[in-house]
Design a protein around this motif. Structure first.
Motif, PDB file in Angstrom:
ATOM      1  N   MET A  83       4.042  -2.037   3.732  1.00 43.62           N
ATOM      2  CA  MET A  83       3.857  -1.791   4.875  1.00 43.62           C
ATOM      3  C   MET A  83       4.836  -0.536   5.379  1.00 43.62           C
ATOM      4  O   MET A  83       4.000   0.135   6.244  1.00 43.62           O
ATOM      5  CB  MET A  83       4.402  -2.992   5.918  1.00 43.62           C
ATOM      6  N   VAL A  84       5.697  -0.417   4.873  1.00 38.13           N
ATOM      7  CA  VAL A  84       6.676   0.670   5.127  1.00 38.13           C
ATOM      8  C   VAL A  84       5.983   2.121   4.640  1.00 38.13           C
ATOM      9  O   VAL A  84       5.829   3.154   5.265  1.00 38.13           O
ATOM     10  CB  VAL A  84       7.818   0.857   4.533  1.00 38.13           C
ATOM     11  N   TYR A  85       5.104   1.837   3.444  1.00 37.55           N
ATOM     12  CA  TYR A  85       4.565   3.085   2.589  1.00 37.55           C
ATOM     13  C   TYR A  85       3.293   3.345   3.754  1.00 37.55           C
ATOM     14  O   TYR A  85       3.023   4.759   3.784  1.00 37.55           O
ATOM     15  CB  TYR A  85       4.015   2.673   1.228  1.00 37.55           C
ATOM     16  N   ARG A  86       2.635   2.318   4.076  1.00 42.10           N
ATOM     17  CA  ARG A  86       1.167   2.705   4.718  1.00 42.10           C
ATOM     18  C   ARG A  86       1.718   3.502   6.119  1.00 42.10           C
ATOM     19  O   ARG A  86       1.061   4.193   6.631  1.00 42.10           O
ATOM     20  CB  ARG A  86       0.649   1.449   5.054  1.00 42.10           C
TER      21      ARG A  86
ATOM     22  N   ALA B  34      -1.012   5.115   8.394  1.00 39.21           N
ATOM     23  CA  ALA B  34      -2.315   4.151   8.340  1.00 39.21           C
ATOM     24  C   ALA B  34      -2.519   3.939   9.878  1.00 39.21           C
ATOM     25  O   ALA B  34      -1.393   3.461  10.604  1.00 39.21           O
ATOM     26  CB  ALA B  34      -1.700   2.949   7.599  1.00 39.21           C
ATOM     27  N   ALA B  35      -3.586   3.436  10.262  1.00 36.70           N
ATOM     28  CA  ALA B  35      -4.016   2.911  11.596  1.00 36.70           C
ATOM     29  C   ALA B  35      -3.338   1.746  11.974  1.00 36.70           C
ATOM     30  O   ALA B  35      -2.591   1.745  13.056  1.00 36.70           O
ATOM     31  CB  ALA B  35      -5.459   2.854  11.768  1.00 36.70           C
ATOM     32  N   ASN B  36      -3.095   0.907  10.903  1.00 37.49           N
ATOM     33  CA  ASN B  36      -2.448  -0.522  11.251  1.00 37.49           C
ATOM     34  C   ASN B  36      -1.813  -0.726   9.997  1.00 37.49           C
ATOM     35  O   ASN B  36      -2.526  -1.424   9.076  1.00 37.49           O
ATOM     36  CB  ASN B  36      -3.670  -1.526  11.683  1.00 37.49           C
TER      37      ASN B  36
ATOM     38  N   ASP C 189       1.778  -9.252  17.510  1.00 39.49           N
ATOM     39  CA  ASP C 189       1.050  -7.953  17.541  1.00 39.49           C
ATOM     40  C   ASP C 189       1.836  -7.266  16.392  1.00 39.49           C
ATOM     41  O   ASP C 189       2.615  -7.569  15.507  1.00 39.49           O
ATOM     42  CB  ASP C 189       1.134  -7.026  18.705  1.00 39.49           C
ATOM     43  N   LYS C 190       1.128  -5.913  15.928  1.00 39.32           N
ATOM     44  CA  LYS C 190       1.411  -5.285  14.771  1.00 39.32           C
ATOM     45  C   LYS C 190       2.944  -4.699  14.836  1.00 39.32           C
ATOM     46  O   LYS C 190       3.472  -4.523  13.912  1.00 39.32           O
ATOM     47  CB  LYS C 190       0.534  -4.277  14.461  1.00 39.32           C
TER      48      LYS C 190
END
Length: 311
Positions: A159-162, A167-169, A227-228
């Motif tokens: 998730m950190v890399y994205r 990344a949008a989400n 939520d995200k």
């Protein structure tokens, strides 16, 4: 022995493919490309090992404190009812049980930098129990399956890399990764147990696997309600809090045992450094072999054939 044949095949097949390209296509660049790949791959292998040195030193130092402080032995005793069934060839209460658990726990939190040295430590301890040093034992195979399937409860690093790549989400991979790694781990355990004739139909294993299913279901339910932004915050915070708790807990355990935690850490860190050095030849061998195989065009031929077969 099998690895010996595979490694030789990399070079023999690569040379044959390159020779065909040179003779029939007139490709004068293929052999220079293969030689360039050997140097580049060797450099990459060293850089990988160099990058692991600090992390290996840190975590093997912490693990040494945990061993001397009795934490690893305590984990081995706690996990013994489950691990004695998954790893029946490991002596009951052996420290490797704690190392395996620490590696699996780090993988669950997607803490790759912590999982790698802990996995190497566990495999070294398993090798010490191995009566036939050139053949993998059943516990090694089971551990490799668990490590490779990589049950990931909180994919922090991904998730950190994205997020870094805009990344949008960044968190939308959370539930798919959790479910994919859960079922891959469950399948790996079942298939390997069948192959090794391990009986999973007993109260202990049913409770353990059932508990694992319940934990995964609870995480999916809990994070599915966030939520995200909240999901990202909670997952990163939980992972790092747990990690610091482990480090601090090991140190406190060492203090309670009245050991010199600093000297113990240094002793373990030295093991980490030597481990990083020892893996260099293996990395060089495999990366150079794969690099030559790819540079020759053999890899493209195989992937092209597979693509045609699938389509």
């Amino acid at each position: 022995m099998v690895l010996n044949y595979i490694w030789m095949a990399f070079f023999v097949i690569a040379f044959a493919v390159a020779a065909v390209r040179l003779v029939f296509i007139g490709d004068l660049e293929v052999f220079p490309a293969m030689m360039d790949s050997t140097f580049a791959s060797s450099k990459t292998a060293f850089e990988i090992s160099l990058g692991l040195t600090g992390v290996l030193s840190l975590w093997l130092g912490i693990m040494k404190i945990g061993e001397r402080g009795g934490v690893v032995a305590a984990l081995a005793r706690i996990l013994s009812p489950v691990f004695v069934r998954l790893f029946p060839d490991i002596p009951k209460g052996h420290p490797v049980t704690g190392s395996i658990f620490m590696n699996i726990a780090a993988n669950m939190l997607n803490l790759d930098n912590a999982a790698t040295p802990l996995g190497l430590k566990a495999m070294e301890q398993l090798q010490e129990l191995n009566p036939k040093k050139d053949t993998a034992t059943n516990p090694m195979i089971m551990f490799l399956v668990l490590n490779t399937s990589g049950l990931t409860l909180i994919p922090v690093s991904i998730m950190v890399y994205r997020a870094q790549m805009d990344a949008a989400n960044p968190t939308d991979v959370f539930i798919p990764l959790l479910l994919a790694t859960f079922f891959s781990t469950l399948t790996g355990i079942v298939v390997t147990s069948l192959y090794q004739r391990i009986n999973l139909i007993n109260r202990t294993m049913i409770l353990a696997l059932g508990g694992m299913c319940a934990v995964v279901a609870a995480i999916v339910w809990g994070f599915g309600r966030m939520d995200k932004v909240m999901m990202d915050t909670v997952s990163v915070s939980v992972a790092n809090i747990l990690l610091m708790t482990v480090i601090t807990g090991f140190i406190i355990a060492g203090v309670r045992k009245r050991i010199n935690v600093y000297d113990t850490f240094i002793e373990g860190a030295k093991d980490g450094f030597s481990t990083a050095v020892r893996i260099i030849p293996y990395l060089v061998a495999m990366l150079v072999g794969v690099g030559v195989f790819r540079a020759s065009g053999a890899m493209d031929i195989i992937t092209g054939a597979v693509r045609m077969a699938v389509e």
